[in-house]
Every structure is written in structure tokens, then in C-alpha cells.
Design a protein around this motif. Structure first.
Motif, PDB file in Angstrom:
ATOM      1  N   GLY A  30       0.780  -1.233   0.000  1.00  0.00           N
ATOM      2  CA  GLY A  30       0.000   0.000   0.000  1.00  0.00           C
ATOM      3  C   GLY A  30       0.807   1.275   0.000  1.00  0.00           C
ATOM      4  N   THR A  31       2.111   1.209   0.290  1.00  0.00           N
ATOM      5  CA  THR A  31       2.926   2.420   0.325  1.00  0.00           C
ATOM      6  C   THR A  31       3.374   2.878  -1.058  1.00  0.00           C
ATOM      7  OG1 THR A  31       4.886   1.047   0.716  1.00  0.00           O
ATOM      8  CG2 THR A  31       3.782   1.969   2.649  1.00  0.00           C
ATOM      9  N   ILE A  32       3.082   2.077  -2.093  1.00  0.00           N
ATOM     10  CA  ILE A  32       3.482   2.463  -3.450  1.00  0.00           C
ATOM     11  C   ILE A  32       2.546   3.557  -3.969  1.00  0.00           C
ATOM     12  CG2 ILE A  32       3.742   1.667  -5.829  1.00  0.00           C
ATOM     13  CD1 ILE A  32       4.386  -1.100  -4.740  1.00  0.00           C
ATOM     14  N   THR A  33       3.109   4.637  -4.494  1.00  0.00           N
ATOM     15  CA  THR A  33       2.334   5.748  -5.051  1.00  0.00           C
ATOM     16  C   THR A  33       2.743   5.967  -6.509  1.00  0.00           C
ATOM     17  OG1 THR A  33       3.921   7.494  -4.471  1.00  0.00           O
ATOM     18  CG2 THR A  33       2.343   6.813  -2.753  1.00  0.00           C
ATOM     19  N   PRO A  34       1.992   6.795  -7.255  1.00  0.00           N
ATOM     20  CA  PRO A  34       2.355   7.025  -8.673  1.00  0.00           C
ATOM     21  C   PRO A  34       3.669   7.775  -8.862  1.00  0.00           C
ATOM     22  CG  PRO A  34       0.051   7.574  -8.270  1.00  0.00           C
ATOM     23  CD  PRO A  34       0.678   7.372  -6.933  1.00  0.00           C
ATOM     24  N   ARG A  35       4.099   8.550  -7.871  1.00  0.00           N
ATOM     25  CA  ARG A  35       5.350   9.329  -7.939  1.00  0.00           C
ATOM     26  C   ARG A  35       5.371  10.217  -9.190  1.00  0.00           C
ATOM     27  NH1 ARG A  35       7.138   4.080  -6.319  1.00  0.00           N
ATOM     28  NH2 ARG A  35       7.810   3.616  -8.449  1.00  0.00           N
ATOM     29  N   TRP A  36       4.344  11.068  -9.309  1.00  0.00           N
ATOM     30  CA  TRP A  36       4.202  11.924 -10.488  1.00  0.00           C
ATOM     31  C   TRP A  36       5.363  12.903 -10.620  1.00  0.00           C
ATOM     32  CZ3 TRP A  36       0.949   9.547 -13.280  1.00  0.00           C
ATOM     33  CH2 TRP A  36      -0.243   9.027 -12.771  1.00  0.00           C
ATOM     34  N   LEU A  37       5.906  13.385  -9.500  1.00  0.00           N
ATOM     35  CA  LEU A  37       6.993  14.365  -9.561  1.00  0.00           C
ATOM     36  C   LEU A  37       8.170  13.824 -10.368  1.00  0.00           C
ATOM     37  CD1 LEU A  37       8.413  16.994  -8.767  1.00  0.00           C
ATOM     38  CD2 LEU A  37       9.082  15.881  -6.615  1.00  0.00           C
ATOM     39  N   VAL A  38       8.524  12.566 -10.140  1.00  0.00           N
ATOM     40  CA  VAL A  38       9.647  11.963 -10.863  1.00  0.00           C
ATOM     41  C   VAL A  38       9.353  11.906 -12.356  1.00  0.00           C
ATOM     42  CG1 VAL A  38      11.049   9.880 -11.090  1.00  0.00           C
ATOM     43  CG2 VAL A  38      10.319  10.643  -8.823  1.00  0.00           C
ATOM     44  N   HIS A  39       8.095  11.646 -12.727  1.00  0.00           N
ATOM     45  CA  HIS A  39       7.727  11.565 -14.138  1.00  0.00           C
ATOM     46  C   HIS A  39       7.742  12.934 -14.811  1.00  0.00           C
ATOM     47  CE1 HIS A  39       6.629   7.342 -14.099  1.00  0.00           C
ATOM     48  NE2 HIS A  39       5.895   7.530 -13.024  1.00  0.00           N
ATOM     49  N   ARG A 128      11.329   6.648  -1.414  1.00  0.00           N
ATOM     50  CA  ARG A 128      12.249   7.488  -0.630  1.00  0.00           C
ATOM     51  C   ARG A 128      12.886   8.551  -1.521  1.00  0.00           C
ATOM     52  NH1 ARG A 128      15.034   7.165   4.248  1.00  0.00           N
ATOM     53  NH2 ARG A 128      16.121   9.167   4.505  1.00  0.00           N
ATOM     54  N   GLN A 129      13.160   8.216  -2.768  1.00  0.00           N
ATOM     55  CA  GLN A 129      13.724   9.195  -3.699  1.00  0.00           C
ATOM     56  C   GLN A 129      12.807  10.402  -3.836  1.00  0.00           C
ATOM     57  OE1 GLN A 129      13.375   8.122  -7.794  1.00  0.00           O
ATOM     58  NE2 GLN A 129      14.944   9.540  -8.496  1.00  0.00           N
ATOM     59  N   GLU A 130      11.509  10.163  -4.056  1.00  0.00           N
ATOM     60  CA  GLU A 130      10.587  11.280  -4.214  1.00  0.00           C
ATOM     61  C   GLU A 130      10.506  12.112  -2.935  1.00  0.00           C
ATOM     62  OE1 GLU A 130       6.446  11.753  -6.445  1.00  0.00           O
ATOM     63  OE2 GLU A 130       6.182  10.876  -4.461  1.00  0.00           O
ATOM     64  N   SER A 131      10.530  11.447  -1.789  1.00  0.00           N
ATOM     65  CA  SER A 131      10.520  12.171  -0.527  1.00  0.00           C
ATOM     66  C   SER A 131      11.742  13.064  -0.384  1.00  0.00           C
ATOM     67  CB  SER A 131      10.450  11.185   0.650  1.00  0.00           C
ATOM     68  OG  SER A 131      10.476  11.873   1.888  1.00  0.00           O
ATOM     69  N   GLU A 132      12.909  12.556  -0.787  1.00  0.00           N
ATOM     70  CA  GLU A 132      14.138  13.346  -0.702  1.00  0.00           C
ATOM     71  C   GLU A 132      14.088  14.527  -1.667  1.00  0.00           C
ATOM     72  OE1 GLU A 132      16.900  12.866   1.459  1.00  0.00           O
ATOM     73  OE2 GLU A 132      15.329  11.667   2.393  1.00  0.00           O
ATOM     74  N   LEU A 133      13.530  14.346  -2.849  1.00  0.00           N
ATOM     75  CA  LEU A 133      13.421  15.445  -3.805  1.00  0.00           C
ATOM     76  C   LEU A 133      12.612  16.605  -3.228  1.00  0.00           C
ATOM     77  CD1 LEU A 133      12.740  13.484  -7.121  1.00  0.00           C
ATOM     78  CD2 LEU A 133      14.864  14.623  -6.459  1.00  0.00           C
ATOM     79  N   ILE A 134      11.705  16.315  -2.328  1.00  0.00           N
ATOM     80  CA  ILE A 134      10.860  17.346  -1.730  1.00  0.00           C
ATOM     81  C   ILE A 134      11.398  17.827  -0.393  1.00  0.00           C
ATOM     82  CG2 ILE A 134       8.556  17.804  -0.767  1.00  0.00           C
ATOM     83  CD1 ILE A 134       7.458  15.824  -2.855  1.00  0.00           C
ATOM     84  N   ASN A 135      11.890  16.917   0.442  1.00  0.00           N
ATOM     85  CA  ASN A 135      12.189  17.250   1.841  1.00  0.00           C
ATOM     86  C   ASN A 135      13.662  17.264   2.226  1.00  0.00           C
ATOM     87  OD1 ASN A 135       9.311  17.271   2.871  1.00  0.00           O
ATOM     88  ND2 ASN A 135       9.400  15.182   2.087  1.00  0.00           N
ATOM     89  N   ASN A 136      14.567  16.837   1.343  1.00  0.00           N
ATOM     90  CA  ASN A 136      15.978  16.795   1.713  1.00  0.00           C
ATOM     91  C   ASN A 136      16.456  18.167   2.186  1.00  0.00           C
ATOM     92  OD1 ASN A 136      19.051  17.084   0.879  1.00  0.00           O
ATOM     93  ND2 ASN A 136      18.649  14.898   1.126  1.00  0.00           N
ATOM     94  N   THR A 137      17.199  18.189   3.280  1.00  0.00           N
ATOM     95  CA  THR A 137      17.620  19.465   3.869  1.00  0.00           C
ATOM     96  C   THR A 137      18.583  20.237   2.987  1.00  0.00           C
ATOM     97  OG1 THR A 137      19.370  18.293   5.078  1.00  0.00           O
ATOM     98  CG2 THR A 137      17.284  18.649   6.234  1.00  0.00           C
ATOM     99  N   GLU A 138      19.284  19.555   2.087  1.00  0.00           N
ATOM    100  CA  GLU A 138      20.258  20.234   1.227  1.00  0.00           C
ATOM    101  C   GLU A 138      19.661  20.629  -0.111  1.00  0.00           C
ATOM    102  OE1 GLU A 138      24.561  19.405  -0.969  1.00  0.00           O
ATOM    103  OE2 GLU A 138      23.796  17.996   0.518  1.00  0.00           O
ATOM    104  N   THR A 219       0.925  14.407  -4.187  1.00  0.00           N
ATOM    105  CA  THR A 219       1.979  13.594  -3.591  1.00  0.00           C
ATOM    106  C   THR A 219       1.779  13.582  -2.086  1.00  0.00           C
ATOM    107  OG1 THR A 219       4.367  13.367  -3.207  1.00  0.00           O
ATOM    108  CG2 THR A 219       3.540  15.588  -3.528  1.00  0.00           C
ATOM    109  N   ASP A 220       1.955  12.414  -1.479  1.00  0.00           N
ATOM    110  CA  ASP A 220       1.841  12.333  -0.026  1.00  0.00           C
ATOM    111  C   ASP A 220       3.162  12.648   0.669  1.00  0.00           C
ATOM    112  OD1 ASP A 220       3.229  10.075  -0.781  1.00  0.00           O
ATOM    113  OD2 ASP A 220       2.091   8.680   0.467  1.00  0.00           O
ATOM    114  N   LYS A 221       4.197  13.039  -0.110  1.00  0.00           N
ATOM    115  CA  LYS A 221       5.501  13.372   0.479  1.00  0.00           C
ATOM    116  C   LYS A 221       5.544  14.809   1.002  1.00  0.00           C
ATOM    117  CE  LYS A 221       6.646   9.302  -1.095  1.00  0.00           C
ATOM    118  NZ  LYS A 221       5.598   9.070  -2.110  1.00  0.00           N
TER     119      LYS A 221
END
Length: 310
Positions: A30-39, A128-138, A219-221
Motif C-alpha cells: 500500500g505504500t506504493i504511489t504514482p510518484r508523479w513528480l519523478v515523471h 524514498r527518492q521522491e521524498s528526498e526530492l521534496i524534503n531533503n535538507t540540502e 503527492t503524499d511526500k
């Protein structure tokens, strides 16, 4: 002569199922999402894991003139560059998958155990990649919005006026909004309440709400904290001086863009190990490529229902 009453019975469901084969699905997660940002991002290959964004220095001081008819009096100018632009280094998202060889040997029909273990692990790494693209501190989007590109909501709930103000910030060819699904729902309620229900647009075979022709990508990220979240607006692409994703090409054992799966061998306990690595980053090429709507309230169902009844 007494009547002989024979008991008539039939094979039951439970017993019958002992001779049948159940059709089995692959494991669902259930944690799989479409990850539209990456597309939707343009992805730029990076040499040696470093991407430098060079910028013009004193860009408003370039001298040009069109008022004089005397060609002998022409302004002289040159374009200067910042000596060292910001450098982005690729970030690694990785994990090691362990699979006992006995499990892989005995229980790989109808679905291959190693393939399914790798598939689910890769899906988790990409989430996790999509989450980092949005929330990574750097390099994450939320931490690279210039103060001049931030807008606060007027009434808490996201309104058409708020999104219009965000568009006014990112007015040079904006591509899409990025928001939590509940924030998009809150905007849809507000727009509908004002008599301007947002139209929909079909992308990748899915329907998205839009505003001023720009899709609101879910996105839920983008996290919700104490009933509040943020909405982003992006311009994308290197040629548009927008937001770009960064990846490392030509990896050893590359499976897809920036993703590699390497077999690490079998240890003395008969456990096979696989290293799953994904290298990525993100760069905002100019400040006006990214805008942020802050303090977006999503928990206002009571207020909405009350206003609607009025």
C-alpha cells in the motif's frame, strides 16, 4: 419391510479446495504511489556526480541603448559570471536485500521470490527518492524556495486567489502545482464554493484537477503537520531555467535511470545479498522557478459545511 433411508451427501467446499489451485497475485504494498513528480521532472545526466549551476553576475547592469541614431555612440558592455556557482552532489538512496537461497530455490513458483523481493525493495527506494526530492535538507524543494517566492494563504484554506498569487510569482512558463491530496481536495472545495469548480486534465491516463490550465499534482511526500501543509508551483527544464532532476548515467549493473542492482554474493549461511542503489539530486536553476504557498489548512470540513448551508 422397513423403509431404507439413504443419507445423501455432497462433497463440501473445504474438501474440494484440497484439489484446487488458488490463483495467487504478486505481493501488494500500500505504500506504493504514482510518484508523479519523478515523471514530470526533466532529468539531466551528471558527470562525476557533480552539477554546477553557473549564474550571471550583476545581471541588471548590462548596458544597451536604442535611442541614438548615431552609430558612433554605442554603449559597451559585457556579461560577467559568478566565479563559482553552486555545486550539487548526487545523493545515494540504498539498501541491501538479503534472500535465503533455500527460500529462492523452493518457493519460487508461480512467482520468483528474488524478483518480487527486488521489485518491492526498488519500489520502496523510489518512494524514498521522491521524498528526498521534496524534503531533503540540502537539495529538497521545500528547502530551496527563496523568501521572495513565498506566499501565505489569506484565510488558511487554499483559495483561487492564493493560487493566482503563486502563479504571479512563478509567471514565466509554470508547469504544475505540487500538493498533498488533502490540500488539493481543500482547494477543490473552496473553488467550488465560490462558483468556479476547477476543470480536470488527463495526464498519463489519470485525471487531475487544474487551475488556470496548470495541473495540481498530488503527492503524499508533502507532509501535513497540525492540519497544515504547503503547495509548490514549479517551472521545469534546463532550457527554461527551471527545476531539474539529476542522475548518474552508465552505472554498473544499471537497471533503470540512476538505479543499479548489484549481486554481492552468498555468505556461509546461504544468504544471497543484493545492493540496491539509486543516485539522484535536484537543482533549482533560478529563484523564480519555484514558488511556495505556506500555511495551507486542510482540516476545515466543519467551516466548509457551515458556509455551504448558508
Amino acid at each position: 419391510m422397513s423403509d431404507i433411508h439413504e443419507a445423501h451427501t455432497a462433497l463440501g467446499d473445504v474438501a474440494a479446495r484440497t484439489l484446487s489451485n488458488a490463483t495467487k497475485t504478486v505481493p501488494m504494498m500500500g505504500t506504493i504511489t504514482p510518484r508523479w513528480l519523478v515523471h514530470l521532472l526533466q532529468w539531466v545526466p551528471v558527470e562525476a556526480g557533480i552539477y554546477r549551476v553557473n549564474k550571471v553576475k550583476n545581471e541588471t547592469s548590462l548596458a544597451v541603448d536604442c535611442s541614438s541614431l548615431d552609430e558612433k555612440v554605442l554603449p559597451q558592455t559585457f556579461v560577467d559570471y559568478e566565479e563559482w556557482g553552486r555545486e550539487y552532489r548526487l545523493n545515494a538512496v540504498n539498501t541491501v536485500l538479503d534472500v535465503h537461497t533455500r527460500i529462492a530455490d523452493l518457493y519460487s513458483s508461480p512467482h520468483n521470490q528474488i524478483r518480487e523481493q527486488l521489485r518491492l525493495t526498488i519500489e520502496t527506494v523510489k518512494e524514498r527518492q521522491e521524498s528526498e526530492l521534496i524534503n531533503n535538507t540540502e537539495y529538497g524543494l521545500l528547502n530551496n524556495v527563496a523568501d521572495s517566492m513565498k506566499v501565505k494563504t489569506r484565510n488558511g484554506s487554499p483559495t483561487p486567489d492564493d493560487l493566482d498569487e503563486l502563479i504571479a510569482k512563478v509567471w514565466k512558463e509554470p508547469a504544475f502545482f505540487l500538493a498533498h491530496p488533502r490540500a488539493i481536495a481543500a482547494f477543490g472545495r473552496e473553488a467550488t464554493r465560490r462558483g468556479t469548480p476547477p476543470p480536470t486534465l488527463s495526464l498519463f491516463g489519470s485525471q487531475f484537477l487544474t487551475w488556470r490550465g496548470l495541473p495540481l499534482i498530488p503527492t503524499d511526500k508533502l507532509r501535513i503537520t497540525n492540519g497544515k501543509t504547503n503547495i509548490l508551483l514549479l517551472r521545469t527544464g534546463e532550457s527554461r531555467q527551471g527545476v531539474v532532476g539529476l542522475y548518474q548515467p552508465n552505472l554498473t549493473d544499471e537497471l533503470s535511470m540512476g538505479l543499479s542492482v548489484r549481486f554481492m554474493g552468498i555468505n556461509h549461511k546461504a544468504i544471497a545479498s543484493y545492493l540496491v542503489s539509486l543516485y539522484c539530486s535536484l537543482a533549482v536553476l533560478t529563484e523564480d522557478a519555484l514558488g511556495l504557498l505556506e500555511n495551507v489548512e486542510v482540516d476545515n470540513y466543519y467551516d466548509y459545511a457551515y458556509d455551504y448551508k448558508k
